[in-house]
Design a protein around this motif. Structure first.
Motif, PDB file in Angstrom:
ATOM      1  N   LEU A  86       0.803  -1.222   0.000  1.00 25.25           N
ATOM      2  CA  LEU A  86       0.000   0.000   0.000  1.00 25.25           C
ATOM      3  C   LEU A  86       0.837   1.273   0.000  1.00 25.25           C
ATOM      4  CD1 LEU A  86      -2.748   1.357   0.106  1.00 25.25           C
ATOM      5  CD2 LEU A  86      -2.773   1.019   2.593  1.00 25.25           C
ATOM      6  N   ARG A  87       1.854   1.364   0.836  1.00 25.89           N
ATOM      7  CA  ARG A  87       2.562   2.636   0.987  1.00 25.89           C
ATOM      8  C   ARG A  87       3.156   3.169  -0.313  1.00 25.89           C
ATOM      9  NH1 ARG A  87       6.634   3.910   5.952  1.00 25.89           N
ATOM     10  NH2 ARG A  87       5.233   2.366   6.882  1.00 25.89           N
ATOM     11  N   TYR A  90       1.101   5.610  -2.828  1.00 25.61           N
ATOM     12  CA  TYR A  90       0.833   7.038  -2.668  1.00 25.61           C
ATOM     13  C   TYR A  90       1.372   7.783  -3.903  1.00 25.61           C
ATOM     14  CZ  TYR A  90       0.497  11.697  -0.686  1.00 25.61           C
ATOM     15  OH  TYR A  90       0.164  13.018  -0.457  1.00 25.61           O
ATOM     16  N   TRP A  99      -6.193   6.830   0.758  1.00 28.18           N
ATOM     17  CA  TRP A  99      -6.572   6.831   2.172  1.00 28.18           C
ATOM     18  C   TRP A  99      -7.749   5.903   2.435  1.00 28.18           C
ATOM     19  CZ3 TRP A  99      -2.870   8.072   5.071  1.00 28.18           C
ATOM     20  CH2 TRP A  99      -1.964   9.058   4.681  1.00 28.18           C
ATOM     21  N   GLY A 102      -6.335   2.580   2.838  1.00 25.50           N
ATOM     22  CA  GLY A 102      -5.813   2.422   4.192  1.00 25.50           C
ATOM     23  C   GLY A 102      -6.898   2.043   5.172  1.00 25.50           C
ATOM     24  N   ARG A 103      -8.056   2.691   5.071  1.00 27.77           N
ATOM     25  CA  ARG A 103      -9.203   2.329   5.907  1.00 27.77           C
ATOM     26  C   ARG A 103      -9.612   0.887   5.633  1.00 27.77           C
ATOM     27  NH1 ARG A 103     -14.136   5.302   7.800  1.00 27.77           N
ATOM     28  NH2 ARG A 103     -13.160   7.202   6.999  1.00 27.77           N
ATOM     29  N   GLN A 106      -7.261  -1.605   7.272  1.00 31.16           N
ATOM     30  CA  GLN A 106      -7.429  -1.721   8.715  1.00 31.16           C
ATOM     31  C   GLN A 106      -8.660  -2.544   9.077  1.00 31.16           C
ATOM     32  OE1 GLN A 106      -6.367   2.778   9.487  1.00 31.16           O
ATOM     33  NE2 GLN A 106      -6.183   1.669  11.402  1.00 31.16           N
ATOM     34  N   TRP A 213      -2.714   6.127   9.990  1.00 30.33           N
ATOM     35  CA  TRP A 213      -1.485   5.553   9.436  1.00 30.33           C
ATOM     36  C   TRP A 213      -1.648   4.039   9.450  1.00 30.33           C
ATOM     37  CZ3 TRP A 213       1.808   7.628   6.405  1.00 30.33           C
ATOM     38  CH2 TRP A 213       3.093   7.127   6.238  1.00 30.33           C
ATOM     39  N   PRO A 214      -2.164   3.479   8.364  1.00 33.87           N
ATOM     40  CA  PRO A 214      -2.583   2.069   8.366  1.00 33.87           C
ATOM     41  C   PRO A 214      -1.446   1.075   8.157  1.00 33.87           C
ATOM     42  CG  PRO A 214      -3.048   3.058   6.242  1.00 33.87           C
ATOM     43  CD  PRO A 214      -2.490   4.152   7.100  1.00 33.87           C
ATOM     44  N   PHE A 215      -0.366   1.223   8.950  1.00 38.21           N
ATOM     45  CA  PHE A 215       0.799   0.349   8.785  1.00 38.21           C
ATOM     46  C   PHE A 215       1.234  -0.228  10.130  1.00 38.21           C
ATOM     47  CE2 PHE A 215       1.020   3.825   5.617  1.00 38.21           C
ATOM     48  CZ  PHE A 215       0.778   3.080   4.474  1.00 38.21           C
ATOM     49  N   ASP A 217      -2.014  -0.037  12.043  1.00 40.28           N
ATOM     50  CA  ASP A 217      -3.262   0.438  12.648  1.00 40.28           C
ATOM     51  C   ASP A 217      -3.059   1.677  13.521  1.00 40.28           C
ATOM     52  OD1 ASP A 217      -2.032  -0.648  14.971  1.00 40.28           O
ATOM     53  OD2 ASP A 217      -3.041  -2.548  14.669  1.00 40.28           O
TER      54      ASP A 217
END
Length: 272
Positions: A86-87, A90, A99, A102-103, A106, A213-215, A217
């Protein structure tokens, strides 16, 4: 595009929807040149994918959004698609989809990690009308894990405190950050983390902003603070080097995806 969070789908699941599908920790995306896109389909079966679990997230501009956990052994990849961490997506995915991904991660990650009760080990089931699970035996209720952390820009005489940590790429410096401990306020955590990591005291702590920051949670809660005393002292474990930097002489700093960069950009804008 406005996103509305929800638990229960309000539209037919046969309508096209945005599907955020993960194989372990990697997201399935359409790839076109230097850009990526989230699949918009009615059901994952359209792509011949084996889905273990799905989660409804809500609506983005009136279009339903789902996350899904794929079988970790899934080797099939649909045409013109790829699984990506995911990261690095961006600036490759449109920002609102990054984003939202990211949700989605999680929620998916919580679902797959909470199939059984942490107290008695029995199976859990979804709680009606809530993003929560309840144990079928002892009735323990669990919610998605969110780990709050502070991140702070400390200022002294037109300079910002930046530090290099072992986990950073070579030469990268950033602001101080750390997880909130039980019983702490955010301000308590700012004082403790700064003192533990670099040995100085701060004052005039002010809220700056927050960022999920979903890395995997975290919820990063940003602050600014002024130097109050002490000399920089690092432990060579959590922090390797730290120092004061002027706006025109910054080292390598984090990319724009993070609130760390927003804090540093704020410093540059206000202290150049």
């Amino acid at each position: 595009m406005p996103f509305t969070s929800s638990i229960i789908p309000s539209l037919s699941q046969h309508e096209p929807a945005w599907w955020f599908m993960f194989r372990e920790n990697e997201l399935l995306v359409h790839l076109t040149d230097e850009h990526a896109h989230i699949p918009k389909i009615s059901q994952p079966e359209e792509l011949s994918l084996h889905v273990l679990r799905t989660q409804y997230l809500g609506q983005l501009d009136g279009i339903a959004c789902f996350s899904a956990e794929l079988d970790a052994a899934e080797n099939f990849v649909p045409a013109d698609m790829a699984f990506r961490a995911l990261r690095p997506l961006y600036n490759v995915l449109p920002e609102e989809f990054f984003w939202l991904a990211g949700r989605a991660f999680q929620v998916m990650n919580w679902d797959r990690n909470s199939q059984y009760c942490g107290r008695c080990g029995r199976q859990t089931v979804l709680l009606d009308g809530q993003r929560a699970k309840i144990c079928t035996h002892c009735q323990l209720t669990t919610y998605p894990r969110i780990s709050p952390a502070i991140i702070v820009a400390v200022i002294k005489d037109q300079q910002i405190l930046l530090a290099n940590a072992p986990r950073f790429p070579h030469g990268l410096y950033s602001v101080i950050a750390g997880f909130v401990e039980p019983g702490e306020t955010f301000e308590d955590c700012v004082h403790r983390e700064v003192q533990e990591e670099v040995g100085i005291e701060v004052r005039d702590i002010r809220y700056f902003g927050s960022q999920p920051w979903p890395f995997p949670d975290s919820l990063m809660v940003g602050f600014t603070a002024q130097y109050a005393g002490g000399e920089i002292r690092v432990d060579q474990e959590e922090i390797l080097e730290a120092g004061w930097f002027r706006a025109d002489k910054l080292p390598d700093i984090p990319g724009k995806v993070s609130i760390a960069r927003r804090l540093i950009d704020w410093f540059v804008e206000n202290y150049s």
